[in-house]
Scaffold this motif. Structure first.
Motif, mmCIF file in Angstrom:
data_model
loop_
_atom_site.group_PDB
_atom_site.id
_atom_site.type_symbol
_atom_site.label_atom_id
_atom_site.label_comp_id
_atom_site.label_asym_id
_atom_site.label_seq_id
_atom_site.Cartn_x
_atom_site.Cartn_y
_atom_site.Cartn_z
ATOM 1 N N UNK A 1 0.841 -1.207 0.000
ATOM 2 C CA UNK A 1 0.000 0.000 0.000
ATOM 3 C C UNK A 1 0.874 1.254 0.000
ATOM 4 N N UNK A 2 0.339 2.306 -0.592
ATOM 5 C CA UNK A 2 1.109 3.549 -0.710
ATOM 6 C C UNK A 2 0.260 4.738 -0.273
ATOM 7 N N UNK A 3 0.932 5.855 -0.045
ATOM 8 C CA UNK A 3 0.272 7.121 0.192
ATOM 9 C C UNK A 3 -0.677 7.108 1.364
ATOM 10 N N UNK A 4 -1.851 7.701 1.156
ATOM 11 C CA UNK A 4 -2.823 7.853 2.233
ATOM 12 C C UNK A 4 -3.376 6.501 2.685
ATOM 13 N N UNK A 5 -3.436 5.525 1.781
ATOM 14 C CA UNK A 5 -3.901 4.188 2.177
ATOM 15 C C UNK A 5 -2.951 3.591 3.205
ATOM 16 N N UNK A 6 -1.650 3.663 2.951
ATOM 17 C CA UNK A 6 -0.668 3.151 3.909
ATOM 18 C C UNK A 6 -0.754 3.906 5.228
ATOM 19 N N UNK A 7 -0.956 5.211 5.161
ATOM 20 C CA UNK A 7 -1.081 6.021 6.376
ATOM 21 C C UNK A 7 -2.317 5.596 7.176
ATOM 22 N N UNK A 8 -3.427 5.336 6.479
ATOM 23 C CA UNK A 8 -4.652 4.915 7.162
ATOM 24 C C UNK A 8 -4.467 3.559 7.832
ATOM 25 N N UNK A 9 -3.772 2.647 7.172
ATOM 26 C CA UNK A 9 -3.518 1.326 7.761
ATOM 27 C C UNK A 9 -2.706 1.467 9.036
ATOM 28 N N UNK A 10 -1.644 2.251 8.987
ATOM 29 C CA UNK A 10 -0.796 2.419 10.169
ATOM 30 C C UNK A 10 -1.575 3.050 11.312
ATOM 31 N N UNK A 11 -2.388 4.049 10.994
ATOM 32 C CA UNK A 11 -3.151 4.738 12.040
ATOM 33 C C UNK A 11 -4.205 3.821 12.648
#
Length: 503
Positions: free
Chosen positions: A128-138
């Motif tokens: 996953x990249x970008x905002x999707x990766x950020x959402x997963x981490x959060x």
């Protein structure tokens, strides 16, 4: 129970919509209903949605839950303009229902009872990249329980690989069919409680991958019934050819496991210097000595001639545990295999011998045969390092089955059984308690007993793996292989009458 790849599901979608006339929006609505049912116990729910059909499933579920009085927020990792097709069809009524739809931010997660992962679907590849990766981490860091739609975002649907960030779900609602990536590690660690939800999608192509289920095992296991002619000769005779100096335990475990798995009679052929030790460890087994080499292995002068009368009495053979793999043993194994058409299971050093003479099995067609390698042994059969085997378990087990014309069982977390015809079967999850020396020898004995009782190689491997896994699940970590063997009868009772789930 069917397991479908991403390509098979894409084709099923196409056939349903284009050929059968089933509206895609209706299938998405059914997916939303299944997802909503899984979330109904929470009150304040945030849906994390991407732009694809997985996001569309989330839109449908979010609207249904809002109508039911839940407090719903939908957080997008894409702009609304990028949402098209079926997903857009379900976004419009969601908006009209008054649900808050907003761009994703870490702060927006606060105050919710449940997060629902609808970010990425089965067609996604790579990290996953970008905002999707950020959402997963959060989401993972929030401490809020997570439910995944279809599969946790970041897990490869076909391989279970996790190339980057991935949702760690408490529960996953998978739609229409199981996916390989839900059952294969490391992805399987992220799934949580798995539920299969039918949504009315017909999958018309014949299955090539299946999960072995309790119902199938119950229907397939040989029945041992009382009757006038019930005696030890009626329930199969197993010949175990195993052992070497210092390796008596493997031979004993295999032979006694065959008895625990219902074989009526078991002969155990060992190098002659092992007879006293083996007989003391296994009173119920008929032990027979064979001429041995100076190293205390099978393959001494006249060993095959001494063995063949036992072969004539047997219904199936278990070959390999504790055998060693020197040149004399290889000659002995080759001679035995060319002198019998009996069903057989080949394990451990039997496989290591074959790895040195790879053309042997290809000359022995037309018999029921099971190979039971662990990853290292399978790697030797193909000339691959163990890490390469573990990285592509489903592919390499199928390759061995086809190359050697043998049903092949690859041991490990989620044991796999492949047929030469290209079918692949996933075993139940099992337990880490099975990861102990001698556990594989027990499995070999179970499969040999089932072959002797008349099952095909494919069915014996599937039933044996399931039964063995169930026995291991009943035991704590630290249990010994002998305890796994001794748990087999109780596991059989559970198989026949217990309440056992498939997922």
């Amino acid at each position: 129970m069917r397991i479908a790849t991403a390509a098979e599901l894409r084709e099923a979608d196409r056939q349903a919509i284009d050929d059968l006339g089933i509206p895609g929006a209706c299938l998405m609505q059914s997916a939303g209903e299944a997802l909503a049912r899984a979330c109904a116990g929470a009150q304040r729910i945030a849906f994390l949605c991407g732009k694809g059909n997985n996001g569309g499933d989330g839109f449908a579920a979010a609207r249904l839950l809002a109508v039911a009085g839940k407090e719903i927020t939908v957080l997008l990792t894409t702009s609304e303009e990028e949402i098209t097709g079926l997903a857009a069809t379900h976004l419009a009524p969601l908006r009209a229902s008054g649900v808050t739809v907003a761009p994703f931010s870490d702060a927006a997660l606060a105050g919710h009872d449940l997060l629902v992962d609808c970010l990425l679907g089965t067609g996604t590849r790579g990290a996953p990249r970008g905002l999707v990766a950020e959402a997963i981490r959060a989401a993972n860091a929030s401490g809020i329980p997570l439910v995944a739609c279809d599969l946790p975002s970041g897990v490869d649907a076909d391989t279970g690989e996790v190339p980057g960030d991935a949702i760690r779900a408490r529960a996953t609602v998978t739609l229409s069919a199981l996916k390989p990536g839900l059952l294969l590690y490391p992805g399987a660690e992220l799934v949580g409680e798995l539920t299969l939800a039918p949504i009315g999608l017909p999958i018309l192509t014949p299955p090539t991958q299946e999960l072995t289920t309790i119902g199938w095992v119950r229907a397939t296991l040989p029945k041992r019934q009382q009757g006038r002619d019930a005696n030890k000769g009626a329930f199969g005779t197993v010949l175990v050819v195993a052992g070497a100096r210092g390796m008596a335990g493997a031979a004993v475990l295999t032979a006694t496991a065959a008895l625990r798995a219902g074989a009526g009679l078991v002969y155990l052929a060992v190098p002659e210097s092992l007879v006293a030790t083996v007989a003391a460890l296994s009173a119920e087994v008929v032990v027979r000595p064979l001429p041995e080499t100076p190293d205390g292995t099978h393959g001494g002068e006249g060993a095959l001639e001494t063995l063949l009368p036992l072969v004539a009495r047997a219904d199936a053979i278990a070959l390999g545990p504790g055998l060693t793999a020197g040149a004399a043993v290889q000659d002995f194994v080759e001679a035995l295999l060319t002198h019998t058409n009996l069903p057989l299971v080949i394990d451990a050093d039997g496989l290591n011998c074959i790895a040195q003479r790879a053309a042997l099995l290809s000359r022995l067609s037309g018999r029921e045969r099971v190979l039971t390698p662990h990853p290292g042994e399978l790697g030797r059969l193909l000339g691959l390092p163990t890490r390469a085997v573990q990285a592509s378990r489903t592919e390499v087990v199928g390759r061995v089955a086809q190359n050697f014309g043998s049903v092949t069982l690859l041991k490990g977390a989620r044991t796999l059984v492949a047929s030469p015809a290209g079918q692949l079967y996933y075993n139940r999850e099992g337990s880490v308690s099975l990861a102990t020396a001698g556990s594989g020898d027990v499995l070999t004995g179970v499969i040999a007993a089932l072959l002797a009782q008349g099952l095909t190689a494919e069915n014996a491997a599937r039933c044996g793996a399931y039964w063995h896994a169930l026995a291991g699940e009943s035991l704590p970590v630290g249990s010994l292989a002998g305890e796994i063997r001794d748990a087999l009868p109780a596991a059989r009772l559970r198989l026949e009458s217990g309440d056992i789930g498939d997922l």
